[in-house]
Design an enzyme around this catalytic site. Structure first.
Site, PDB file in Angstrom:
ATOM      1  N   SER A 185       0.857  -1.187   0.000  1.00 39.84           N
ATOM      2  CA  SER A 185       0.000   0.000   0.000  1.00 39.84           C
ATOM      3  C   SER A 185       0.890   1.233   0.000  1.00 39.84           C
ATOM      4  CB  SER A 185      -0.906  -0.029   1.246  1.00 39.84           C
ATOM      5  OG  SER A 185      -1.760   1.098   1.292  1.00 39.84           O
ATOM      6  N   CYS A 186       0.303   2.386  -0.295  1.00 38.22           N
ATOM      7  CA  CYS A 186       1.046   3.651  -0.260  1.00 38.22           C
ATOM      8  C   CYS A 186       0.020   4.772  -0.214  1.00 38.22           C
ATOM      9  CB  CYS A 186       1.988   3.768  -1.452  1.00 38.22           C
ATOM     10  SG  CYS A 186       1.169   3.679  -3.057  1.00 38.22           S
ATOM     11  N   GLY A 187       0.224   5.835  -0.995  1.00 41.00           N
ATOM     12  CA  GLY A 187      -0.749   6.916  -1.050  1.00 41.00           C
ATOM     13  C   GLY A 187      -1.866   6.636  -2.038  1.00 41.00           C
ATOM     14  N   GLY A 219      -1.431   3.736  -4.547  1.00 44.00           N
ATOM     15  CA  GLY A 219      -1.159   2.500  -5.270  1.00 44.00           C
ATOM     16  C   GLY A 219      -0.052   2.602  -6.293  1.00 44.00           C
ATOM     17  N   TRP A 265      -3.916   4.668   0.659  1.00 39.80           N
ATOM     18  CA  TRP A 265      -4.303   5.600   1.712  1.00 39.80           C
ATOM     19  C   TRP A 265      -5.308   6.653   1.238  1.00 39.80           C
ATOM     20  CZ3 TRP A 265      -4.437   4.882   6.559  1.00 39.80           C
ATOM     21  CH2 TRP A 265      -4.761   5.953   7.402  1.00 39.80           C
TER      22      TRP A 265
END
Length: 280
Positions: free
Chosen positions: A238-240, A242, A267
């Protein structure tokens, strides 16, 4: 073609212009970065490269940024960009390694494994004095692309909510530690700060050498192991939005570990909803 999902600048220089090689600039700047990927591409790009716009090769019917499109839309976009099932695609970005992995991952998501990332990206290419071009690329010759959708490689918010109860998968967050710990604001307005409960943090920048190339596989394995990734438990990155999550996916692949899946909404989806729990 190379067996690794990474190619060097020397390899690309030797094969630039070969039949079947398609080179893409996949740059995406964050909302708080005053640059435009396409504009920068027009100013300088690897000769013959095309621009892979992750906001266009995406689902147009959601307000979340650059979500995975349907197989039909992906196929149409690839065909228009001149990509066939016989193409070998090389993705790079203008920062070194930030968004290029998203292009590589999407190709694999739709069944096309003949894809790689240029290690070090455009900065390394230019630092070595290699040529660049300006302006728009020549129009691509339309091709035919048949997608083979691999749904197990992507997760949605419902999957992550269910995982809160089971803990079956480790959610690994690629964002900077300060964002993960709610000690720095998110680059998108209106986002809550923090992280998905039970998730681990491995900022993608910790997997890069000073020249923005990926660390060697043994060092990648060590950093992944320190974050709890050893192959014994499935991983969802995951990240901000994708994008940099796919760098963690790339690192696991290079380290010889199962690549797992990507939480596409990441996120921006989780932190933008009022009904999802958050840890700080």
């Amino acid at each position: 073609m190379p067996p690794s999902p990474l190619v060097s600048t020397a390899w690309l220089a030797d094969h630039l212009g070969d039949p079947g090689i398609v080179v893409f600039d996949t740059t995406k700047y964050l909302p708080n970065e005053p640059k435009d990927g396409l504009g920068e591409f027009r100013a300088a790009h690897i000769p013959g490269a095309r621009f892979f716009d992750i906001d266009d090769v995406a689902d147009p019917e959601t307000d979340l940024p650059h979500m995975v499109p349907t197989p039909g839309r992906f196929a149409a976009k690839m065909a228009a960009l001149g990509v066939s099932n016989a193409s070998f695609c090389v993705f790079y970005d203008q920062k070194g390694l930030s968004s290029a992995a998203r292009g590589w991952w999407m190709m694999g998501l739709f069944g096309h494994d003949a894809a790689a990332i240029l290690d070090g990206g455009l900065p390394k290419w230019r630092a070595e004095g290699r040529p660049t071009a300006e302006g728009d690329p020549a129009p691509a010759t339309p091709a035919t692309f048949r997608p083979d959708w691999r749904p197990t490689r992507v997760r949605g918010v419902g999957d992550i909510l269910a995982n809160l109860a089971t803990g079956a998968e480790l959610v690994l967050d690629a964002r900077a530690a300060a964002r993960f710990r709610a000690q720095a604001p998110e680059p998108r307005a209106g986002m809550r700060a923090g992280h998905i409960p039970g998730s681990a943090n491995l900022p993608y920048t910790e997997l890069l050498a000073p020249d923005q190339t990926l660390l060697p596989p043994d060092q990648l394995r060590a950093r992944l192991a320190a974050a709890g990734v050893d192959g014994s438990r499935p991983v969802v990155t995951s990240c901000g939005t994708g994008v940099t999550a796919t760098i963690l996916t790339l690192a696991m692949t290079l380290a010889g570990l199962p690549a797992g899946a990507v939480y596409d909404g990441s996120w921006t989806e989780w932190g933008g909803r009022p009904d999802t729990p958050v840890e700080t």
